[in-house]
Scaffold this motif. Structure first.
Motif, PDB file in Angstrom:
ATOM      1  N   LEU A 137       0.834  -1.206   0.000  1.00 41.16           N
ATOM      2  CA  LEU A 137       0.000   0.000   0.000  1.00 41.16           C
ATOM      3  C   LEU A 137       0.862   1.247   0.000  1.00 41.16           C
ATOM      4  O   LEU A 137       0.643   2.178  -0.766  1.00 41.16           O
ATOM      5  CB  LEU A 137      -0.883   0.017   1.263  1.00 41.16           C
ATOM      6  CG  LEU A 137      -2.111  -0.889   1.246  1.00 41.16           C
ATOM      7  CD1 LEU A 137      -2.786  -0.851   2.618  1.00 41.16           C
ATOM      8  CD2 LEU A 137      -3.077  -0.455   0.162  1.00 41.16           C
ATOM      9  N   VAL A 138       1.848   1.228   0.872  1.00 40.37           N
ATOM     10  CA  VAL A 138       2.683   2.416   1.001  1.00 40.37           C
ATOM     11  C   VAL A 138       3.422   2.696  -0.309  1.00 40.37           C
ATOM     12  O   VAL A 138       3.500   3.826  -0.778  1.00 40.37           O
ATOM     13  CB  VAL A 138       3.665   2.255   2.166  1.00 40.37           C
ATOM     14  CG1 VAL A 138       4.668   3.407   2.192  1.00 40.37           C
ATOM     15  CG2 VAL A 138       2.906   2.205   3.475  1.00 40.37           C
ATOM     16  N   ASN A 139       3.952   1.629  -0.926  1.00 45.33           N
ATOM     17  CA  ASN A 139       4.754   1.827  -2.135  1.00 45.33           C
ATOM     18  C   ASN A 139       3.924   2.152  -3.380  1.00 45.33           C
ATOM     19  O   ASN A 139       4.362   2.894  -4.238  1.00 45.33           O
ATOM     20  CB  ASN A 139       5.611   0.586  -2.406  1.00 45.33           C
ATOM     21  CG  ASN A 139       6.678   0.433  -1.338  1.00 45.33           C
ATOM     22  OD1 ASN A 139       7.132   1.436  -0.766  1.00 45.33           O
ATOM     23  ND2 ASN A 139       7.042  -0.784  -1.041  1.00 45.33           N
TER      24      ASN A 139
ATOM     25  N   LEU B  92      -0.203   4.840  -1.770  1.00 44.52           N
ATOM     26  CA  LEU B  92      -0.048   6.135  -1.126  1.00 44.52           C
ATOM     27  C   LEU B  92       1.156   6.859  -1.694  1.00 44.52           C
ATOM     28  O   LEU B  92       2.274   6.382  -1.607  1.00 44.52           O
ATOM     29  CB  LEU B  92       0.161   5.943   0.392  1.00 44.52           C
ATOM     30  CG  LEU B  92      -0.950   5.209   1.120  1.00 44.52           C
ATOM     31  CD1 LEU B  92      -0.543   5.015   2.560  1.00 44.52           C
ATOM     32  CD2 LEU B  92      -2.247   5.981   1.026  1.00 44.52           C
ATOM     33  N   ASN B  93       0.916   7.981  -2.316  1.00 43.70           N
ATOM     34  CA  ASN B  93       2.036   8.831  -2.681  1.00 43.70           C
ATOM     35  C   ASN B  93       1.541  10.269  -2.680  1.00 43.70           C
ATOM     36  O   ASN B  93       0.334  10.514  -2.654  1.00 43.70           O
ATOM     37  CB  ASN B  93       2.602   8.420  -4.045  1.00 43.70           C
ATOM     38  CG  ASN B  93       1.495   8.187  -5.049  1.00 43.70           C
ATOM     39  OD1 ASN B  93       0.736   9.122  -5.322  1.00 43.70           O
ATOM     40  ND2 ASN B  93       1.376   6.982  -5.559  1.00 43.70           N
TER      41      ASN B  93
ATOM     42  N   GLY C 217      -1.549  11.121  -4.411  1.00 38.28           N
ATOM     43  CA  GLY C 217      -2.748  10.297  -4.233  1.00 38.28           C
ATOM     44  C   GLY C 217      -3.938  11.094  -3.732  1.00 38.28           C
ATOM     45  O   GLY C 217      -3.876  12.297  -3.484  1.00 38.28           O
TER      46      GLY C 217
ATOM     47  N   VAL D  99      -6.575   6.747   0.627  1.00 39.21           N
ATOM     48  CA  VAL D  99      -6.096   6.503   1.994  1.00 39.21           C
ATOM     49  C   VAL D  99      -7.170   5.772   2.781  1.00 39.21           C
ATOM     50  O   VAL D  99      -6.912   4.781   3.462  1.00 39.21           O
ATOM     51  CB  VAL D  99      -5.739   7.837   2.687  1.00 39.21           C
ATOM     52  CG1 VAL D  99      -5.366   7.589   4.155  1.00 39.21           C
ATOM     53  CG2 VAL D  99      -4.596   8.531   1.963  1.00 39.21           C
TER      54      VAL D  99
END
Lengths: 610, 602
Positions: free
Chosen positions: A58-60, A63-64, A67, A72
């Motif tokens: 998810l983080v990679n 979510l950026n 986004g 989220v």
């Protein structure tokens, strides 16, 4: 005192598989639930492993800085949902497993108790009750824990390790093989560990049982200990045993620690080798750095389950020896049972006959003479026969053959012409009532104690029976107790004096309304006045009941129509008191009182005509 | 005095606030005292845990170092780097393994040492408690206090300490790292402490009652088991098996239901903790996620934070398991500490008067006796027994004969008045001296597991086999003992069935003979003997009693005849006192008894 007992395991202990195979039929009914529990445990484990992966992903990927807020929220929902699922699975696992495991434990405990109650008296004479207690309590609770936790985690850990190994092989066959090579020394070590740990675990369980027996004796023998001021001596004995148990436990921990050391150090060592090999391969560009990292990531995940497997193996072995101890007792064959097709006597007159009865204690050496060598005795219906003989000639043993508390080695005990071995055991014991020389009363009201063996009657009739039994045994003192006949006595209640206990036990035997009454020196603890009254009443009560009564005193012999003299394992003479006094020197020796000897008075024949 | 002092009301489950506090404190104090003796070992264990956790932390660092530093070195042809990195890893592996092994051994030593201390304490204390206590507190309870209650402590120590310490260290380290990475996320994790704290509070409150009940029920299961097994003969003879099965299965079922209740409570606690942990991760993700959108937080930091948050909650489960064992052990220690709190009612003197040699003169002055707070059993009386006299005490069952004997043996103390031996008040004689000089043989001749010789030697520990045989000969027990399969070495436990109660009485007589006391009390000690054996015992007694004081309680005239003096006890009073001849000559109770005896001796 000496370390005791006939419970040491037989030379060949069953193998691990054999022991657990015996558990299978018992576990079978709860197997589906255990299986679902296992699935939940596995699923919970997978979810737990997935969460970090999902987080990283998810983080990679999701979510950026560019986004959306909604992304989220959906990521949070996903993680929260997985988290809730894991909690639910953990909850379900316990729900599936706990109740059936606790039920099985209790079921086996109750069965164990029931089996012990069926086992013959001879068995109980060999086994301390503390030793049996530890088998019924601690050993079975070990089993529950193992079923609900150990077995399941062992399977889950194994599955995890196997999966991890597969992943490693996929990352790199060479590195996987190096890691797997560690399994060889571990397996060898595990073999030694298994033998040592199993022996230590068995020893510690036996020692804990002996310690419980020592506690039990220290409580039941407290009067003697205090009377002789031997508290110190008992303490020393207990101290010795408690320390022996501690030493066993510590050496058990040492064995386990040695094994765990291996189980932790070997895989990590192979990883060290794998690291060197991996670097070399990577330097040759035969392996990507990513694959190397993946290999180590998997290895890190495996460290926990591998270490757990060591612990769980220890737990499994402990459970195994606990089960061995359980089955040892359950396997003890009950030698005194009701036959397939029990016979009933056609007449019920209470005719008791012993024909060529030989009794030998099972451990009597073959060369020694048996305790009873060939008893022939006929007690006619309604007759009262006194059994007289020196201390230790086997009078009590003989009495116990009648209700089959002991089993005759040879010969027959017949009631109304039917061998007691052909009778239904419960029926036989309904027909025969006993009062023992050591009176055993139970934690219950006096009323319940006295009516323990009474026939099923209307409440009113029972009350009459109770009254008359108490009257005959001169146990009227019971009415003056705080709650009268409802006073609870025995272990959990009021303690009575020896004489009082004996009278209650006598009343109990009378109230059973038996066809054959067997009394073992039932008046020994009574004072002369009471004895006289009881004797008088008993004579009337015994009128129609066939009675065999062990007697040490002329006053007890007075109850009997005839007397049988037991000497050297044989009935030497049968006749009335006066006949025997007249013709048998040994009888005079055994029964003639001290006063007669001292005053040189000649026994008065004729005083005892029936 | 608290109504829960000692073992009073120990079966109650719901206690008032103050009482609950009292029994809990008592229980924890006991635990703390036990742990107190293990301080150096505990400190060592703590060090081991910290170091072995550090060694474990080293593994990922070593891998990172191997890849970052080692790989380029190897690529550049520095093959030594392979050995250095690999070797360092192996070294860490061996260190971690050894530390863990050592640590397991240390915790086992600690827990076994604490367990042994408590075991011995409870045993010694129980043995010291007066007979009055033993008559009211059931043997099933004492046994369960010393077996299954101690077992819970063992469980706590075995899994407990190791789990707690390493989990605690782990949580603290991880929490610090979270704070260092991002204090806001640290706060999120800290906030979960509140629901966790509430959850533990809820669990503690519920489980306390369940565990307390568990100790009560398990004592009943044990009591019922022991009673059945020790009374198996009567169980069989009176066909009590079925009703026993029903009763036992009922109570074992209660015990099972109680276990299920306690496990189910834990079954709520544990998944709830998992849930809280996972929700905390989601919360960190949410807050962190939005801050990434705002550009306030780096992605790498968030990954690290999430993984750390995930890990920080893992050992919380272990802590919960420890907490469960702690609750269970605390409930058990409430009972054990209650037992330890019981004081003997017959107290050993602080400054005893020495009584090296006793002549055996006994004197009661203004003596009054009653059990506990109960009614008076022996009304005020005076009685002087000169040294060397043989006294027969007669009277009906319950008249107070045994009471007199128990007072002289100091099983009980007088309510008022004094009893002295050779002029020394009995309360001022050290227990060891008293037991050396005063020995009582009772009707119930209890044999301990061990050989016949060991049972006789109980009268005089360290006695030689010659002395033992001499004692057995003196009471006429030698013949039957030598006829046993292994003579004096016969194990009475294995062959209990063949030692009749008469023979057991002979063995206890031999025991008393060997003890060689100044005052000998025989309470119905010959009741199960046949006449020739009794005669042999009496012959032995006449030598034995030569110059010692003896108090003989007997229902038999024969025994009375060897007495110098007869006391007739009736309703707690000494109603007649004189030589046998005098009393027979009078028209009192003894004369009547004597007539009855003569008639019984046909």
């Amino acid at each position: 005192m000496a370390v005791q007992q006939g419970h040491s395991p037989a030379a060949g202990t069953p193998s691990l598989g054999a022991t657990f195979a015996r558990l299978l039929p018992l576990v079978k009914p709860i197997l589906p639930r255990l299986f679902f529990g296992f699935l939940c445990a596995l699923a919970a484990g997978i979810v737990a492993l997935t969460i970090p992966q999902v987080l990283a992903w998810l983080v990679n990927n999701v979510l950026n800085p560019e986004g959306q807020g909604s992304e989220v929220w959906s990521a949070v929902a996903l993680v929260g949902g997985l988290g809730a699922l894991e909690a639910l699975l953990v909850f379900l696992r316990r729900q599936f497993v706990i109740t059936p495991a606790a039920r099985l434990e209790t079921q086996m405990r109750v069965r164990f108790f029931g089996h012990l109650q069926q086992l013959p008296v001879a068995f109980h004479e060999r086994w301390g009750s503390g030793q049996l207690l530890s088998r019924s309590m601690s050993d079975l609770s070990l089993l529950r824990r193992w079923l609900a936790f150990g077995a399941m985690m062992l399977v889950v850990s194994t599955v995890t390790v196997l999966t991890g190994l597969t992943l490693m092989f996929i990352s790199s066959p060479v590195l996987g093989a190096i890691y797997l090579a560690g399994a060889i020394p571990i397996t060898i070590k595990a073999f030694h560990f298994r033998n040592n740990y199993r022996a230590a675990s068995r020893l510690s369980q036996d020692q804990a049982g002996d310690l419980a027996t020592a506690v039990e004796e220290s409580v039941h023998g407290i009067r003697v200990i205090k009377a002789f001021g031997r508290g110190r001596h008992m303490y020393d004995g207990f101290n010795f045993r408690a320390k022996a148990l501690r030493d066993t436990e510590v050496s058990k921990a040492k064995t386990l620690a040695g094994f765990i050391l291996f189980v932790v150090a070997i895989p990590e060592t192979t990883l060290g080798l794998g690291l060197a090999a991996g670097l070399w391969l990577a330097a040759q560009d035969q392996l990507s750095v990513g694959a190397l990292v993946a290999y180590f990531a998997t290895a890190t995940v495996l460290a926990g389950p591998v270490e757990n497997m060591g612990m769980l193996m220890g737990m499994t072995l402990t459970t195994k020896t606990a089960l061995d101890r359980h089955f040892e007792v359950m396997d003890t064959e009950n030698t005194i049972t009701t036959p397939e097709e029990p016979a009933s006597p056609s007449t019920q007159r209470g005719d008791l006959e012993l024909r060529n009865v030989v009794f030998r204690f099972p451990d009597t050496p073959g060369s020694a003479a048996p305790t009873l060598r060939g008893i022939n005795l006929h007690v006619r219906p309604g007759e009262t026969m006194a059994l007289v003989g020196m201390t230790g000639t086997g009078k009590s043993t003989l009495l116990q053959l009648v209700p089959r508390l002991y089993e005759a080695t040879e010969g027959q005990v017949l009631i109304d012409g039917v061998d007691v071995r052909d009778r239904d055991l419960l029926e036989l014991r309904r027909d025969v009532a006993v009062a023992f020389e050591d009176t055993i009363l139970f934690s219950a009201s006096i009323r319940d104690n006295v009516l323990l063996g009474a026939p099923a009657l209307e409440p009113g009739e029972l009350e009459t029976l109770l009254d008359s039994a108490i009257e005959t045994a001169q146990a009227g003192f019971a009415r003056q107790l705080p709650h009268g006949l409802d006073t609870v006595i025995g272990e959990e209640g009021l303690s009575l004096s020896g004489g009082q206990r004996q009278r209650i036990a006598l009343a109990r035997a009378i109230a059973a309304k038996p066809r054959v009454l067997v009394l073992d020196d039932p008046l020994s603890a009574l004072d002369v006045r009471t004895e006289e009254t009881v004797t008088e009443r008993l004579r009337a009560t015994l009128a129609g009941t066939t009675t065999l009564i062990v007697a040490h005193r002329p006053s007890t012999v007075a109850l009997a129509d005839r007397v049988a003299l037991l000497q050297d394992g044989l009935i030497h003479d049968v006749g009335t008191h006066s006949e025997l006094l007249g013709r048998n020197a040994h009888y005079r020796y055994v029964i003639a009182s001290l006063e007669d000897e001292e005053t040189n008075s000649i026994p008065r024949p004729g005083g005892m005509q029936p | 005095m608290s109504q829960y002092a000692g073992v009073a009301n120990e079966d109650s489950i719901n206690l008032s606030r103050s009482e609950r506090k009292r029994v809990r404190t008592r229980s924890w104090k006991l635990l703390a005292a036990l742990a107190g003796t293990q301080k150096p070992m505990l400190a060592l264990t703590l060090v081991l845990v910290v170091v072995s956790n550090l060694a474990r932390v080293a593994f990922p660092l070593l891998i990172a170092w191997a890849i970052d530093w080692g790989l380029p070195q190897v690529r550049n042809g520095n093959w030594a780097a392979l050995g250095i990195t690999g070797g360092a890893y192996v070294l860490a592996a061996i260190t971690a393994g050894s530390l863990l092994g050592w640590y397991i051994l240390c915790t086992a030593r600690i827990s076994q040492a604490m367990l042994l201390d408590l075991r011995l304490d409870v045993f010694r204390h129980t043995q010291r408690l007066s007979l009055e206590f033993h008559e009211n507190y059931t043997s099933g309870r004492i046994i369960s206090r010393q077996t299954s209650d101690l077992e819970t402590l063992r469980e706590l120590l075995d899994q407990g300490i190791s789990e707690l310490v390493s989990a605690g260290v782990f949580v603290v380290f991880t929490l610090i790292s979270i704070f260092v990475l991002d204090w806001r996320s640290g706060l999120v994790v800290l906030v979960t402490a509140l629901p966790i704290w509430l959850l533990f509070g809820w669990y503690q409150k519920r489980s306390e009652l369940v565990f307390r009940e568990s100790r009560v029920v398990s004592a009943r299961v044990i009591g019922s088991f022991v009673e059945t097994m020790t009374g198996i003969r009567a169980v069989k003879a009176f066909r009590k098996e079925k009703s026993n099965d029903a009763a036992y299965s009922q109570i074992a079922g209660e015990y099972r239901d109680n276990s299920i209740r306690s496990i189910n409570l834990f079954g709520v606690l544990q998944p709830s903790l998992v849930l809280i942990g996972n929700l905390a991760v989601a919360a960190v993700l949410a807050w962190g996620g939005f801050r990434i959108l705002d550009g306030e937080l780096g992605v790498g930091v968030l990954v690290a934070l999430l993984l750390a948050t995930n890990r920080v909650f893992q050992p919380v489960e272990n802590i919960a398991m420890f907490y469960q064992s702690l609750q269970s052990a605390t409930a058990a220690l409430e009972k054990v500490s209650g037992l330890l709190e019981e004081a003997p009612t017959v107290v050993e003197p602080a400054k005893p008067q020495p009584l090296e040699h006793a002549a055996g003169a006994l004197e009661f002055t203004d003596a009054v006796f009653g059990y506990g707070d109960g009614p008076v059993i022996m009304e005020k009386f005076d009685l002087a027994i000169p040294a060397g006299q043989t006294i027969a005490v007669v009277g009906q069952t319950g008249a107070g004969k045994s009471t007199l004997a128990k007072l002289i043996a100091r099983f009980y103390d007088l309510r008022s008045g004094t009893l002295s031996i050779d002029g020394v008040p009995i309360e001022q004689i050290a227990n060891n001296d008293l037991r050396r000089h005063v020995v009582m043989v009772t009707q119930e001749a209890f044999l301990f597991s061990g050989t016949v010789a060991e049972n006789i030697a109980l009268g005089k520990p360290g006695a030689t086999i010659e002395e033992i045989i001499l004692a057995a000969r003196a009471v006429g027990a030698h013949e039957f003992i030598t006829a046993l399969p292994e003579g004096y070495d016969t194990d009475v436990n294995k062959r209990g069935g063949r030692v009749s109660s008469g023979q057991r009485q002979l063995i206890s007589f031999a025991r008393a003979f060997l003890a060689d006391p100044a005052v000998l009390i025989l309470d119905e000690a010959t009741s199960s003997l046949d006449i020739p054996s009794e005669r042999a015992v009496q012959r032995g007694l006449q030598t034995l009693l030569g110059n010692r004081t003896a108090l003989i309680i007997a229902h038999r005239l024969s025994t009375v005849q060897i007495a110098d003096r007869v006391l007739v006890v009736h309703d707690g009073k000494i109603v007649e006192d004189g030589s046998p001849a005098e009393l027979i000559g009078s028209e009192g109770r003894f004369a009547a008894l004597h007539r009855a005896w003569r008639e019984s001796l046909v």
